[in-house]
Design a protein around this motif. Structure first.
Motif, PDB file in Angstrom:
ATOM      1  N   TYR A 173       0.760  -1.228  -0.043  1.00  0.00           N
ATOM      2  CA  TYR A 173      -0.175   0.009  -0.170  1.00  0.00           C
ATOM      3  C   TYR A 173       1.003   1.296  -0.041  1.00  0.00           C
ATOM      4  N   VAL A 174       0.418   2.446  -0.806  1.00  0.00           N
ATOM      5  CA  VAL A 174       1.094   3.613  -0.795  1.00  0.00           C
ATOM      6  C   VAL A 174       0.148   4.534  -0.881  1.00  0.00           C
ATOM      7  N   GLU A 175       0.452   5.943  -0.196  1.00  0.00           N
ATOM      8  CA  GLU A 175      -0.397   6.905  -0.367  1.00  0.00           C
ATOM      9  C   GLU A 175       0.621   8.194  -0.440  1.00  0.00           C
ATOM     10  N   MET A 176       0.096   9.063  -1.452  1.00  0.00           N
ATOM     11  CA  MET A 176       1.010   9.985  -2.071  1.00  0.00           C
ATOM     12  C   MET A 176       0.306  11.491  -2.030  1.00  0.00           C
ATOM     13  N   SER A 177       0.818  12.429  -1.606  1.00  0.00           N
ATOM     14  CA  SER A 177       0.225  13.962  -1.758  1.00  0.00           C
ATOM     15  C   SER A 177       0.480  14.411  -3.442  1.00  0.00           C
ATOM     16  N   TYR A 178       0.051  15.369  -3.597  1.00  0.00           N
ATOM     17  CA  TYR A 178       0.286  15.624  -4.998  1.00  0.00           C
ATOM     18  C   TYR A 178       1.926  16.241  -5.199  1.00  0.00           C
ATOM     19  N   SER A 179       2.278  16.948  -4.241  1.00  0.00           N
ATOM     20  CA  SER A 179       3.506  17.520  -4.177  1.00  0.00           C
ATOM     21  C   SER A 179       4.642  16.231  -4.160  1.00  0.00           C
ATOM     22  N   GLU A 180       4.286  15.103  -3.355  1.00  0.00           N
ATOM     23  CA  GLU A 180       5.019  13.859  -3.199  1.00  0.00           C
ATOM     24  C   GLU A 180       4.995  13.365  -4.626  1.00  0.00           C
ATOM     25  N   ALA A 181       4.057  13.294  -5.249  1.00  0.00           N
ATOM     26  CA  ALA A 181       3.605  12.620  -6.759  1.00  0.00           C
ATOM     27  C   ALA A 181       4.623  13.453  -7.560  1.00  0.00           C
ATOM     28  N   LYS A 182       4.445  14.905  -7.818  1.00  0.00           N
ATOM     29  CA  LYS A 182       5.293  15.343  -8.567  1.00  0.00           C
ATOM     30  C   LYS A 182       6.800  15.269  -8.394  1.00  0.00           C
ATOM     31  N   LYS A 183       7.466  15.151  -7.060  1.00  0.00           N
ATOM     32  CA  LYS A 183       8.922  14.749  -6.772  1.00  0.00           C
ATOM     33  C   LYS A 183       8.896  13.393  -7.419  1.00  0.00           C
ATOM     34  N   PHE A 184       8.230  12.339  -7.368  1.00  0.00           N
ATOM     35  CA  PHE A 184       8.603  11.183  -7.486  1.00  0.00           C
ATOM     36  C   PHE A 184       8.660  11.124  -9.120  1.00  0.00           C
ATOM     37  N   VAL A 185       7.823  11.928  -9.643  1.00  0.00           N
ATOM     38  CA  VAL A 185       7.739  11.628 -11.171  1.00  0.00           C
ATOM     39  C   VAL A 185       9.235  12.414 -11.804  1.00  0.00           C
ATOM     40  N   LYS A 186       9.483  13.530 -11.311  1.00  0.00           N
ATOM     41  CA  LYS A 186      10.699  14.142 -11.396  1.00  0.00           C
ATOM     42  C   LYS A 186      11.948  13.500 -11.083  1.00  0.00           C
ATOM     43  N   ASP A 187      11.999  12.694 -10.123  1.00  0.00           N
ATOM     44  CA  ASP A 187      13.016  11.795  -9.620  1.00  0.00           C
ATOM     45  C   ASP A 187      13.202  10.712 -10.663  1.00  0.00           C
ATOM     46  N   ALA A 188      11.963  10.241 -10.968  1.00  0.00           N
ATOM     47  CA  ALA A 188      11.868   9.059 -11.920  1.00  0.00           C
ATOM     48  C   ALA A 188      12.692   9.352 -13.314  1.00  0.00           C
ATOM     49  N   GLN A 189      12.278  10.499 -13.663  1.00  0.00           N
ATOM     50  CA  GLN A 189      12.649  11.049 -15.000  1.00  0.00           C
ATOM     51  C   GLN A 189      14.298  11.167 -15.128  1.00  0.00           C
ATOM     52  N   LYS A 190      14.623  11.723 -13.704  1.00  0.00           N
ATOM     53  CA  LYS A 190      16.083  11.960 -14.064  1.00  0.00           C
ATOM     54  C   LYS A 190      16.944  10.764 -13.731  1.00  0.00           C
ATOM     55  N   LYS A 191      16.548   9.813 -12.973  1.00  0.00           N
ATOM     56  CA  LYS A 191      16.967   8.363 -13.038  1.00  0.00           C
ATOM     57  C   LYS A 191      17.179   7.651 -14.498  1.00  0.00           C
ATOM     58  N   ALA A 192      15.913   7.881 -15.157  1.00  0.00           N
ATOM     59  CA  ALA A 192      15.803   7.190 -16.392  1.00  0.00           C
ATOM     60  C   ALA A 192      16.871   7.839 -17.275  1.00  0.00           C
ATOM     61  N   GLU A 193      16.933   9.437 -17.228  1.00  0.00           N
ATOM     62  CA  GLU A 193      17.939   9.718 -18.127  1.00  0.00           C
ATOM     63  C   GLU A 193      19.457   9.617 -17.945  1.00  0.00           C
ATOM     64  N   GLU A 194      19.777   9.324 -16.678  1.00  0.00           N
ATOM     65  CA  GLU A 194      20.996   9.032 -16.243  1.00  0.00           C
ATOM     66  C   GLU A 194      21.249   7.373 -16.753  1.00  0.00           C
ATOM     67  N   GLU A 195      20.313   6.648 -16.552  1.00  0.00           N
ATOM     68  CA  GLU A 195      20.313   5.315 -17.075  1.00  0.00           C
ATOM     69  C   GLU A 195      20.639   5.287 -18.441  1.00  0.00           C
ATOM     70  N   ALA A 196      19.849   6.093 -19.138  1.00  0.00           N
ATOM     71  CA  ALA A 196      19.904   5.890 -20.623  1.00  0.00           C
ATOM     72  C   ALA A 196      21.422   6.546 -20.745  1.00  0.00           C
ATOM     73  N   GLU A 197      21.875   7.529 -20.197  1.00  0.00           N
ATOM     74  CA  GLU A 197      23.285   8.021 -20.672  1.00  0.00           C
ATOM     75  C   GLU A 197      24.439   7.243 -20.313  1.00  0.00           C
ATOM     76  N   LYS A 198      24.010   6.439 -19.231  1.00  0.00           N
ATOM     77  CA  LYS A 198      25.107   5.363 -18.742  1.00  0.00           C
ATOM     78  C   LYS A 198      25.042   4.172 -19.970  1.00  0.00           C
ATOM     79  N   ALA A 199      23.864   3.925 -20.237  1.00  0.00           N
ATOM     80  CA  ALA A 199      24.001   2.705 -21.157  1.00  0.00           C
ATOM     81  C   ALA A 199      24.538   3.150 -22.632  1.00  0.00           C
ATOM     82  N   GLU A 200      24.276   4.533 -23.065  1.00  0.00           N
ATOM     83  CA  GLU A 200      24.778   4.911 -24.329  1.00  0.00           C
ATOM     84  C   GLU A 200      26.395   4.893 -24.296  1.00  0.00           C
ATOM     85  N   THR A 201      26.980   5.134 -22.790  1.00  0.00           N
ATOM     86  CA  THR A 201      28.606   5.337 -22.555  1.00  0.00           C
ATOM     87  C   THR A 201      28.986   4.031 -22.796  1.00  0.00           C
TER      88      THR A 201
END
Length: 218
Positions: free
Chosen positions: A168-196
């Protein structure tokens, strides 16, 4: 002698009259300037008036757009048929997703039946399961709340097998926004690492091929 005095007096009189006319003309000019200044706004006031009108226009347009939005997430979901779409949606052979919205709270259930395999259940269990539920909940909350006049929002996501709660998880709107932002940053870093890593592997393969060619030449 008397004639010279009369001539001199006449000249002085003409000069005085000329000076009086000049002073009167200057006074009228200053009076006209003062009158114009009173009757016309200065440049600063004119600029304020123009930009004030523009600001009011944009504020009205923004306010109109804002007040034309649904008051709650629940209303937005209903107006766009999203609540019906996710009323009971199959996720896998033995798993169903259900969603219901109450005002500005989105409630999501992942319901696995008794025949669900361990592989199906594993993605909703433990830390990996929490990430899965957060990813799902944050997507729905961050994509719907901005389309409403709601000041806040909450999402609750629960995974169950039969009557047993799995996670079970519960998130406020601000927490959800932060989670999406962090997930996007992580995905970009992993894509850059894979490319390297891909470029490194390609360089290594090229070096190996070149070495093999030189060896064969010998």
């Amino acid at each position: 002698m008397a004639e010279n005095k009369e001539l001199k007096a006449s000249t002085e009189s003409k000069r005085q009259k000329k000076a009086d006319r000049r002073d009167a003309k200057a006074a009228r000019k200053e009076a006209n300037k003062a009158e114009d200044k009173k009757s016309r706004p200065n440049n600063i006031l004119l600029a304020v008036m123009i930009f004030g009108v523009l600001i009011i226009m944009f504020a009205f347009a923004g306010g109109y757009n804002y007040f034309s939005k649904p008051a709650t997430i629940e209303k937005y979901m209903a107006d766009n048929g999203i609540d019906e779409m996710y009323k009971e949606l199959p996720v896998s052979e033995h798993t169903t997703m259900k969603m219901r919205t109450e005002k500005n709270t989105i409630k999501i259930w992942i319901l696995a039946d008794e025949d669900a395999t361990e592989e199906e259940l594993a993605q909703y269990q433990g830390e990996e399961g929490i990430e899965t539920l957060k990813n799902m909940g944050s997507y729905f909350l961050t994509s719907t709340k901005p389309e409403t006049r709601a000041l806040s929002g909450t999402v609750k996501v629960k995974a169950k097998k039969g009557d047993e709660s799995i996670n079970y998880v519960e998130m406020s709107y601000s927490e959800a926004k932060k989670f999406v932002k962090d997930a996007q940053k992580k995905a970009e870093e992993e894509a850059e690492k894979a490319e390297t890593e891909s470029d490194t592997d390609a360089d290594a393969d090229a070096d190996a091929a070149e070495t093999e060619t030189e060896t064969e030449g010998e």
